[in-house]
Motif scaffolding. Structure first.
Motif, short mmCIF file in Angstrom:
data_model
loop_
_atom_site.label_atom_id
_atom_site.label_comp_id
_atom_site.label_asym_id
_atom_site.label_seq_id
_atom_site.Cartn_x
_atom_site.Cartn_y
_atom_site.Cartn_z
N CYS A 137 0.84 -1.21 0.00
CA CYS A 137 0.00 0.00 0.00
C CYS A 137 0.86 1.25 0.00
O CYS A 137 0.66 2.17 -0.79
CB CYS A 137 -0.92 0.01 1.22
N PHE A 138 1.86 1.27 0.88
CA PHE A 138 2.70 2.46 0.98
C PHE A 138 3.59 2.64 -0.24
O PHE A 138 3.98 3.77 -0.57
CB PHE A 138 3.55 2.41 2.26
N LYS A 139 3.90 1.55 -0.92
CA LYS A 139 4.70 1.66 -2.14
C LYS A 139 3.97 2.43 -3.23
O LYS A 139 4.60 2.98 -4.14
CB LYS A 139 5.08 0.26 -2.65
N LEU A 140 2.63 2.49 -3.12
CA LEU A 140 1.86 3.24 -4.11
C LEU A 140 2.18 4.74 -4.06
O LEU A 140 1.95 5.47 -5.03
CB LEU A 140 0.36 3.03 -3.89
N LEU A 141 2.72 5.19 -2.92
CA LEU A 141 3.14 6.60 -2.81
C LEU A 141 4.32 6.89 -3.73
O LEU A 141 4.66 8.06 -3.95
CB LEU A 141 3.50 6.95 -1.36
N GLY A 142 4.95 5.84 -4.24
CA GLY A 142 6.04 6.03 -5.19
C GLY A 142 5.55 6.54 -6.54
O GLY A 142 6.35 7.04 -7.35
N LYS A 143 4.25 6.42 -6.79
CA LYS A 143 3.68 6.97 -8.02
C LYS A 143 3.45 8.46 -7.79
O LYS A 143 2.70 8.85 -6.88
CB LYS A 143 2.36 6.26 -8.34
N PRO A 144 4.08 9.33 -8.60
CA PRO A 144 4.02 10.78 -8.35
C PRO A 144 2.62 11.35 -8.15
O PRO A 144 2.40 12.13 -7.22
CB PRO A 144 4.69 11.38 -9.60
N VAL A 145 1.66 10.94 -8.98
CA VAL A 145 0.33 11.52 -8.86
C VAL A 145 -0.32 11.16 -7.53
O VAL A 145 -1.05 11.95 -6.93
CB VAL A 145 -0.58 11.10 -10.04
N VAL A 146 -0.02 9.95 -7.01
CA VAL A 146 -0.56 9.53 -5.72
C VAL A 146 0.07 10.33 -4.59
O VAL A 146 -0.62 10.84 -3.70
CB VAL A 146 -0.34 8.01 -5.51
N LEU A 147 1.40 10.47 -4.62
CA LEU A 147 2.10 11.22 -3.57
C LEU A 147 1.68 12.68 -3.55
O LEU A 147 1.39 13.25 -2.49
CB LEU A 147 3.61 11.12 -3.78
N LEU A 148 1.65 13.31 -4.73
CA LEU A 148 1.32 14.74 -4.79
C LEU A 148 -0.14 15.00 -4.45
O LEU A 148 -0.47 16.03 -3.86
CB LEU A 148 1.67 15.29 -6.18
N SER A 149 -1.02 14.05 -4.79
CA SER A 149 -2.43 14.18 -4.40
C SER A 149 -2.57 14.03 -2.89
O SER A 149 -3.37 14.73 -2.25
CB SER A 149 -3.28 13.12 -5.11
N PHE A 150 -1.78 13.12 -2.31
CA PHE A 150 -1.76 12.94 -0.86
C PHE A 150 -1.37 14.24 -0.16
O PHE A 150 -2.01 14.67 0.81
CB PHE A 150 -0.76 11.82 -0.52
N LEU A 151 -0.32 14.90 -0.66
CA LEU A 151 0.12 16.18 -0.08
C LEU A 151 -0.93 17.27 -0.29
O LEU A 151 -1.14 18.13 0.58
CB LEU A 151 1.47 16.60 -0.68
N GLY A 152 -1.61 17.23 -1.44
CA GLY A 152 -2.67 18.20 -1.71
C GLY A 152 -3.81 18.07 -0.72
O GLY A 152 -4.35 19.08 -0.23
#
Length: 386
Positions: A203-218
């Motif tokens: 699950c946490f490895k999905l944060l390696g996908k830029p759109v997922v990480l940047l959406s998370f920060l958004g």
């Protein structure tokens, strides 16, 4: 649309109303601060504690959905929420409120992680951002009536109940019980999970996908600004205009009134306008509001700024969430857990804002929120233009 499907839609939308219960923490923390004579840093522990649990429970909830299904997970979240609403009716000590707000946060983490994917199950297809925005509109109704219920209780104590401003917990408890029963008897067919469910690490490895990480920060920034405005707007009116807390509590309602209007109109605009354009308009409104909250000393200016951030921030969550969810359609439960973990921003921002406001006044809290707005400008390039 069949009768059973309409019944399911109404049931899910009532759950969105219950999701809005979490926003009572803003006005509640102000009343607790006054009743227990706390400073800003200590009082801001309450909203921070509520959203701390999103960091702990969101991803495990995404995994839990893979095992027991989305509907059962939502039901579990409602039960935890009901317990959190029941506790303050027995007292207002620091310990009781800490436990109550913790359970409110845990229940809401479970609910937000599981209810958003359940919407796609019930409604299916269509514009996901628009659908989620309509759910946020229903949620916002609960958010903006909470301060009114608190003010009503604070100024018109009911002797037979003696709950003063805490009457809002009793009212929300009744609505939450109705939502729980309605969803429990509503048949919802869920598609089976294909393949092997993801592990915690996967699950946490999905944060390696830029759109997922940047959406998370958004989403972190969106929620930080949301909780920050909810908590700080009354304090700004008290500091600069000399209002009483009961009068200043209107600021929280004003914010949620315009958030509600934003969600309702946004569900239309996101169907007829591309998401990127609407996102830009929203963030520009938020930037203007930060200027008004920082420099404003007149009631009209401060009210305008609160209205602008309310409208501007109303659709940020839906756009970021939909952007991440549609980027990985086969991992929606896991991505949903990660996105809801971003609500941890509701812990980070109020803590920083509390320290900043104790140091230099409420303008310091506004500066912390302004950092979140600046990040949202950088997120624009992640959105598709078509």
């Amino acid at each position: 649309m069949s009768k059973s499907n309409k019944f399911a839609i109404i049931s899910v939308m009532l759950c969105f109303f219950c999701m809005g219960f979490v926003d009572l923490v803003g006005i509640a923390s102000n009343y607790v601060k006054e009743d227990l004579h706390l400073n800003d840093s200590t009082a801001n522990i309450f909203p921070s504690l509520v959203f701390f649990w999103f960091l702990i429970f969101s991803v495990p909830t995404g995994m839990l959905m893979n095992k027991i299904g989305r509907k059962k997970t939502v039901l579990l979240s409602l039960v935890v929420t009901l317990i959190s609403l029941l506790l303050p009716l027995f007292g207002e000590s620091f310990g009781i409120m800490l436990v109550a707000f913790s359970l409110l946060g845990i229940g809401n983490a479970l609910m937000q992680t599981s209810l958003n994917p359940l919407v796609s199950t019930v409604l299916g297809g269509g514009n996901l951002a628009s659908t989620l925005t309509f759910g946020q509109f229903i949620k916002a109704i609960a958010s903006f009536i909470a301060p009114y219920l608190a003010m009503w209780g604070a100024t018109r104590i009911i002797p037979s109940l003696g709950y003063d401003w805490r009457i809002l917990f009793a009212i929300f408890l009744v609505v939450g019980a109705l939502a729980t029963l309605w969803l429990a008897v509503t048949p919802i067919k869920e598609a089976p999970i294909e393949g092997k469910p993801s592990t915690f690490v996967e699950c946490f490895k999905l944060l390696g996908k830029p759109v997922v990480l940047l959406s998370f920060l958004g989403i972190m920034c969106h929620v930080g600004i949301d909780v920050g405005t909810n908590t700080t707007a009354p304090k700004i009116l008290i500091e600069r205009l000399g209002m009483t807390l009961n009068d200043a509590a209107f600021a929280t309602s004003l914010y949620f009134i315009f958030r509600t209007i934003g969600c309702l109109t946004g569900s239309f605009f996101l169907r007829v306008m591309n998401n990127r354009t609407f996102f830009v308009i929203s963030v520009v409104m938020m930037a203007l509001s930060m200027c008004g909250l920082f420099f404003g000393t007149e009631k009209w200016m401060l009210y305008t700024a609160i209205a602008l951030v309310g409208y501007g921030n109303s659709n940020i969550f839906s756009i970021c969430f939909a952007q991440a969810l549609t980027s990985m359609p086969q991992k929606q439960n896991e991505v949903s857990g990660l996105m809801i973990m971003g609500l941890f921003g509701g812990t980070v921002f109020p803590l920083l804002m509390g320290f900043a406001s104790d140091a230099i006044g409420q303008a310091g809290a506004v500066l912390v929120m302004a950092v979140g707005v600046l990040y949202l400008f950088t997120y624009i390039k992640q959105l598709k233009t078509a």
